[in-house]
Design a protein around this motif. Structure first.
Motif, PDB file in Angstrom:
ATOM      1  N   TYR A  43      -1.895  -1.617  -8.145  1.00 18.23           N
ATOM      2  CA  TYR A  43      -1.625  -0.818  -6.952  1.00 18.23           C
ATOM      3  C   TYR A  43      -1.695   0.652  -7.323  1.00 18.23           C
ATOM      4  CZ  TYR A  43       0.129  -5.186  -4.947  1.00 18.23           C
ATOM      5  OH  TYR A  43       0.258  -6.478  -4.504  1.00 18.23           O
ATOM      6  N   GLU A  44      -1.720   1.477  -6.276  1.00 19.12           N
ATOM      7  CA  GLU A  44      -1.658   2.933  -6.414  1.00 19.12           C
ATOM      8  C   GLU A  44      -0.487   3.431  -5.592  1.00 19.12           C
ATOM      9  OE1 GLU A  44      -4.452   6.912  -5.936  1.00 19.12           O
ATOM     10  OE2 GLU A  44      -5.154   4.973  -5.225  1.00 19.12           O
TER      11      GLU A  44
ATOM     12  N   GLN B 198      -3.315  -1.343   2.661  1.00 15.51           N
ATOM     13  CA  GLN B 198      -2.054  -0.863   2.125  1.00 15.51           C
ATOM     14  C   GLN B 198      -1.059  -2.008   2.040  1.00 15.51           C
ATOM     15  OE1 GLN B 198      -0.685   2.398   4.524  1.00 15.51           O
ATOM     16  NE2 GLN B 198      -1.788   3.934   3.317  1.00 15.51           N
ATOM     17  N   LEU B 199      -0.243  -1.930   0.978  1.00 12.97           N
ATOM     18  CA  LEU B 199       0.890  -2.837   0.872  1.00 12.97           C
ATOM     19  C   LEU B 199       2.120  -2.269   1.559  1.00 12.97           C
ATOM     20  CD1 LEU B 199       2.150  -5.413  -0.478  1.00 12.97           C
ATOM     21  CD2 LEU B 199       2.771  -3.930  -2.383  1.00 12.97           C
TER      22      LEU B 199
ATOM     23  N   LYS C 167      -0.823   1.573  -2.093  1.00 13.87           N
ATOM     24  CA  LYS C 167      -2.158   1.103  -1.750  1.00 13.87           C
ATOM     25  C   LYS C 167      -2.581   0.052  -2.764  1.00 13.87           C
ATOM     26  CE  LYS C 167      -6.930   2.746  -1.356  1.00 13.87           C
ATOM     27  NZ  LYS C 167      -7.803   3.943  -1.477  1.00 13.87           N
ATOM     28  N   GLU C 168      -3.113  -1.042  -2.266  1.00 18.83           N
ATOM     29  CA  GLU C 168      -3.554  -2.122  -3.135  1.00 18.83           C
ATOM     30  C   GLU C 168      -4.993  -1.886  -3.558  1.00 18.83           C
ATOM     31  OE1 GLU C 168      -3.611  -7.022  -3.301  1.00 18.83           O
ATOM     32  OE2 GLU C 168      -3.008  -5.962  -1.480  1.00 18.83           O
ATOM     33  N   ILE C 169      -5.255  -2.073  -4.860  1.00 17.86           N
ATOM     34  CA  ILE C 169      -6.590  -1.874  -5.424  1.00 17.86           C
ATOM     35  C   ILE C 169      -7.277  -3.228  -5.509  1.00 17.86           C
ATOM     36  CG2 ILE C 169      -7.891  -1.059  -7.421  1.00 17.86           C
ATOM     37  CD1 ILE C 169      -5.610   0.842  -8.024  1.00 17.86           C
TER      38      ILE C 169
END
Length: 700
Positions: A261-262, A289-290, A275-277
């Motif tokens: 994630y970011e 987005q998570l 934010k999920e990568i």
């Protein structure tokens, strides 16, 4: 008044006396009878025994009470008291606690319950009492009724000797930790030889503490509004985001995995977005987005008890603390609404912001890449005994069985080539001493075949003893055996053929010839062993005769070459006189310069036994020479010496000796011997210089 006779009218009553009962001589304290001192008599009068007036003034040294009262009686035997009467109402009290797990509750995971363990000395029974806590919602009081508690399945029961401060005891699967005891228990244990340890602190119940903290914070503290200017922060920090790279390890759950994630922290409003990568072909839904932009609570389970979370979302009033930039560091773990995420890296802007604004140096990036797992070890199943090892191994390597590959070059080059040996059995039975066996070792496929020749009128039929098969050595790995090779076969060697031991007693002449042709494949000891056997058997007579002929021819050649070396020189009278007085002759330096000793030495070369070596001889090193030189170039003296004193055969011999000497000089110095420039035969000698083929080695 005390001296008046007791007659009517002479007695008087004391109006202050009101109590005429007989006083008790014991007091009861904590259930125990204690002797009473300084008590009064009937009517609350002072006893004479307590007065100083009645103290005996007789000298105890001179006064012997036994003269007046007689001898004292013997000490009476103590009255037996039963165990239940001796320890009636005597108990040992210990303070303890145990942990109780809580399932399906977001507020707590376990509870710490404080109890009192009471041990009754009169019948060794135990009971567990839990003090009541108001509004706990737990049925407290007596947790364990009074009875003897079994210790194990062997029929033993818990005893007061097993108790001690700091120990753990187990009652029906519940572990109680003893932390303290009362004064009577400590004194009783010390009298029995057991010293109790120092008391420990009872751990608090986390849920009770959280309730007290929440109730006290809501009752006594009030939050003041923030004095930060949101508009100023928006103008200063708009578009400035702290970016962190994080991972979530969800492998504990079913179908879980490590996900990247970011984490983005927006400085203008202190909100956090996750934010999920996604990677290519990761098999997950492409959600962007998570967690959307929102303030992230630091303790996500912290909320008031009376907060209706089913209907409302938490606001700033219910959250104790939010995540701030100082809480986000590389290497730390944060909780994103219950998910543990590890921050393993950040961008350059985030590092500069922490270094300049917060004076915090971010850690170095952490390598979170998964290391490739080592391939599982391929275990070869054991051989089932059917077929050869090579065939069984092929079945485990490929799905479709294929025949094992063979060395076709080896089979073609060594087709129908066998090494034959003669063997005999080790003497186990007397009837086996006369048996002989022939071992055929195939050079094409390395198999061994054993044949037994029949013996007439001996009862031994003979025939095939062992078919062609690879012969494994004893004691090797059965899944990867080591097979016998010709290196292991020599005279006197003991080989084991499937638990049967044989001794090699002979070999064929072809075995020795094969070893001579392939000497690099055999140890010197094996070749020497076979050669001695062949020599003793007389198989090498032809080789010996040939070698003797070659030696004889070599000796004859050397004798021919040495003609004239052993001639006796007749000394003159002058030379005899000089030798007598030890005077050496004067050497002629001019002759030595013109004819050095090196040219007089006979070069080492091989001359064929019959005749002189031809000019253009084919050898391992091609030699290119010019024809026989013409003597017209030489001066008259040399020409006369050459033509008149040297025969034609000596001329040819000297010519080729000079060529072979130059050949040797080139091999040793890697360059030809250059003649002097002033010689009249310079061009001719250069034309006769010896040349060799490229990439050839000189051997002597």
């Amino acid at each position: 008044m005390a001296g008046l006779p007791k007659l009517p009218g002479l007695t008087f009553t004391d109006p202050t006396l009101s109590s005429f009962h007989l006083s008790q001589t014991f007091n009861v304290c904590n259930g125990y009878k204690v002797p009473k001192y300084n008590y009064r008599g009937i009517g609350n009068r002072e006893l004479n025994a307590n007065s100083v007036k009645f103290i005996n003034t007789n000298d105890p040294v001179r006064f012997d009470p036994s003269l007046t009262y007689g001898k004292t009686k013997a000490v009476a035997v103590n009255i037996f008291k039963p165990h239940f009467a001796l320890y009636d109402q005597k108990c040992l009290t210990f303070k303890a606690f145990f942990k109780q797990g809580v399932v399906e509750s977001p507020n707590e995971y376990y509870r710490v319950r404080h109890v009192n363990i009471i041990y009754f000395l009169e019948d060794d029974s135990i009971t567990v009492m839990e003090p009541r806590t108001p509004n706990s919602g737990i049925d407290q009081g007596r947790l364990l009724k009074r009875h003897r508690v079994p210790k194990n399945l062997a029929g033993e029961y818990w005893h007061w000797k097993d108790f001690g401060v700091g120990k753990n005891i187990v009652f029906y699967g519940v572990v109680y930790h003893l932390v303290d005891c009362d004064g009577f228990t400590r004194e009783y244990m010390a009298s029995q030889g057991l010293v109790m340890a120092d008391p420990e602190q009872l751990p608090p119940d986390p849920y009770t503490q959280s309730r007290l903290m929440s109730s006290s914070s809501h009752n006594t503290f009030t939050k003041t509004p923030s004095s930060d200017d949101n508009f100023r922060r928006f103008l200063e920090y708009d578009g400035k985001v702290l970016r962190f790279k994080a991972i979530w390890d969800d492998r504990d759950s079913e179908y879980g995995d490590i996900r990247k994630y970011e984490v983005m922290y927006f400085l203008h409003d202190d909100t956090v977005a996750v934010k999920e990568i996604h990677t290519k072909n990761d098999g997950r839904d492409p959600y962007s987005q998570l967690l959307r932009k929102t303030k992230l609570p630091k303790i996500w389970t912290d909320r008031p008890i009376n907060f209706p979370s089913i209907y409302l979302e938490r606001s700033d009033e219910e959250v104790t603390e939010y995540y701030q930039p100082k809480d986000l560091r590389v290497g730390e773990t944060i909780f994103v609404l219950g998910r543990k995420m590890l921050l393993y890296d950040c961008d350059s802007f985030t590092r500069n912001y922490f270094k300049k604004a917060l004076c915090i140096e971010q850690g170095s990036p952490i390598d979170v890449s998964e290391k490739p797992k080592p391939p599982p070890e391929r275990k070869i199943p054991p051989h089932d005994g059917i077929g050869s090892l090579e065939d069984s191994l092929q079945n485990t390597i490929t799905f479709l069985p294929r025949p094992p590959r063979k060395d076709m070059v080896k089979q073609i080059l060594n087709a129908n080539k066998y090494l034959r040996y003669e063997m005999k059995m080790e003497d186990i039975h007397p009837e086996d001493t006369i048996r002989r066996f022939i071992l055929n070792y195939s050079l094409g496929d390395s198999t061994c075949k054993i044949f037994e020749p029949p013996i007439i009128n001996s009862g031994i039929i003979g025939g095939k003893y062992l078919k062609s098969t690879l012969l494994p050595k004893p004691g090797t790995n059965p899944l990867d055996p080591e097979y016998y090779t010709p290196i292991d076969f020599y005279i006197g060697a003991i080989i084991t053929v499937f638990q049967q031991r044989f001794i090699i007693t002979g070999a064929d002449l072809y075995v020795y010839r094969y070893m001579q042709a392939n000497s690099s494949k055999f140890p010197c000891e094996v070749i020497e062993n076979i050669r001695n056997f062949m020599f003793n058997k007389g198989y090498l007579n032809d080789d010996i005769n040939q070698l003797m002929e070659e030696n004889k021819m070599q000796i004859e050649k050397e004798e021919r070459d040495a003609i004239g070396d052993d001639l006796k020189v007749t000394q003159t009278e002058m030379e005899k006189c000089l030798d007598k007085f030890g005077i050496s002759a004067i050497e002629d330096t001019t002759f030595q310069k013109e004819y050095p000793k090196e040219e007089l030495v006979v070069p080492e070369h091989n001359v064929p036994p019959f005749g002189i070596q031809p000019v253009n001889n084919d050898g391992p090193y091609p030699i290119t020479t010019a024809p026989v030189p013409d003597l017209a170039c030489k001066d008259e003296a040399q020409r006369i010496a050459t033509t008149e004193y040297d025969t034609e055969e000596e001329k040819i011999k000297k010519y080729y000796d000079r060529i072979l000497r130059k050949h040797k000089h080139i091999c040793e110095n890697a360059q030809p011997e250059l003649p002097p420039e002033d010689d009249c035969l310079t061009k001719e000698r250069k034309a006769k210089a010896v040349t060799f083929a490229e990439d050839q080695k000189c051997e002597y």
